[in-house]
Design a protein around this motif. Structure first.
Motif, PDB file in Angstrom:
ATOM      1  N   SER A 169      69.742  -1.918  56.057  1.00 19.37           N
ATOM      2  CA  SER A 169      69.331  -0.724  55.578  1.00 19.37           C
ATOM      3  C   SER A 169      69.580  -0.733  53.993  1.00 19.37           C
ATOM      4  CB  SER A 169      70.035   0.468  56.120  1.00 19.37           C
ATOM      5  OG  SER A 169      71.623   0.160  56.064  1.00 19.37           O
ATOM      6  N   ARG A 171      67.570  -1.049  51.268  1.00 14.27           N
ATOM      7  CA  ARG A 171      66.740  -0.268  50.599  1.00 14.27           C
ATOM      8  C   ARG A 171      66.981   1.317  50.497  1.00 14.27           C
ATOM      9  NH1 ARG A 171      63.282  -4.133  53.328  1.00 14.27           N
ATOM     10  NH2 ARG A 171      62.081  -5.405  51.718  1.00 14.27           N
ATOM     11  N   HIS A 172      67.171   1.774  51.603  1.00 15.65           N
ATOM     12  CA  HIS A 172      67.665   3.280  51.778  1.00 15.65           C
ATOM     13  C   HIS A 172      68.931   3.474  50.618  1.00 15.65           C
ATOM     14  CE1 HIS A 172      68.222   7.343  53.589  1.00 15.65           C
ATOM     15  NE2 HIS A 172      69.517   6.978  53.409  1.00 15.65           N
ATOM     16  N   GLU A 173      69.941   2.627  51.107  1.00 13.96           N
ATOM     17  CA  GLU A 173      71.116   2.733  50.265  1.00 13.96           C
ATOM     18  C   GLU A 173      70.700   2.644  48.760  1.00 13.96           C
ATOM     19  OE1 GLU A 173      73.045   0.057  52.560  1.00 13.96           O
ATOM     20  OE2 GLU A 173      72.641   1.401  54.210  1.00 13.96           O
ATOM     21  N   ASP A 175      67.955   3.420  47.119  1.00 15.53           N
ATOM     22  CA  ASP A 175      67.479   4.716  46.629  1.00 15.53           C
ATOM     23  C   ASP A 175      68.672   5.825  46.346  1.00 15.53           C
ATOM     24  OD1 ASP A 175      65.097   3.737  46.874  1.00 15.53           O
ATOM     25  OD2 ASP A 175      64.388   4.687  48.897  1.00 15.53           O
ATOM     26  N   GLU A 176      69.502   5.556  47.240  1.00 19.35           N
ATOM     27  CA  GLU A 176      70.785   6.644  47.344  1.00 19.35           C
ATOM     28  C   GLU A 176      71.555   6.360  46.065  1.00 19.35           C
ATOM     29  OE1 GLU A 176      71.616   7.987  51.862  1.00 19.35           O
ATOM     30  OE2 GLU A 176      72.854   6.452  51.134  1.00 19.35           O
TER      31      GLU A 176
END
Length: 217
Positions: A169, A171-173, A175-176
């Protein structure tokens, strides 16, 4: 009178860093036995620096020492993850608030984020992400607070290594991370701290849904 701790001998430090890197990049997975003789042969050293390195890694929480089983890489489960991330939730957002309040440089955080984006593999990305978080709390102005977060840093990286192996995950992190850094650079201490809290809590919720660091089941 206080005395500085004795430096770790170079051979021990070499073995320590090599084994730590192998653990945090998944080359030595949780539960793997760490046999002194095998590691000594691999690194071309005697068993003494290997033994000392493993003791040091046990002190950081990456290795478990047993009288009967010897040394093994620490196993990650929901309980362990919650304990580590509870500490991060309590301390890391506050450290970031203080970093922003001091108007400390966030250049190192930006560089770490860029290295994570350009990483060739998960190992490089994991190490860069660790540096990103450290660059946010290290300039907080309280060395004790920073050291406390450093003490759980390796265990947090072990949790993320295991979680990514099941669900990549990152990529999601990433962005965060960008949003946290944007808010921090804008001087929004509360916004950045809130985004960081959400980032830490949501990660362990996704990775270990049976245990919620905010208390929900």
């Amino acid at each position: 009178m206080a005395f500085a701790p004795s430096p770790i001998p170079s051979r021990t430090q070499y073995v320590l860093e090599a084994v730590k890197h192998a653990i945090l990049t998944g080359q030595l997975p949780p539960g793997r036995a760490l046999v002194e003789a095998e590691l000594a042969a691999k690194f071309g050293v005697s068993k003494t620096p290997v033994r000392e390195a493993l003791k040091t890694l046990a002190g950081t929480g990456l290795v478990v020492m047993s009288e009967y089983k010897g040394a093994t890489v620490r196993t990650v489960d929901a309980t362990m993850a919650r304990e580590v991330y509870d500490v991060r939730l309590l301390l890391e957002p506050e450290a970031l608030r203080r970093t922003i309040a001091r108007r400390a440089s966030l250049e190192d955080a930006g560089q770490a984020l860029a290295r994570a984006d350009a990483a060739a593999d998960q190992a490089e990305r994991s190490l860069a992400n660790r540096e990103f978080h450290r660059a946010l709390y290290l300039p907080c102005g309280n060395p004790l607070l920073a050291r406390m977060l450093d003490e759980v840093r390796d265990q947090a990286a072990l949790v993320s290594t295991v979680a990514w192996s099941a669900d990549p995950s990152w990529r999601h992190e990433a962005d965060e991370h960008r949003e946290i850094l944007r808010l921090a650079r804008a001087g929004d201490a509360e916004g950045a701290a809130g985004a960081l809290h959400h980032h830490i809590a949501s990660f362990v919720r996704r990775a270990f849904p049976a245990e919620d660091p905010d208390g929900a089941q």
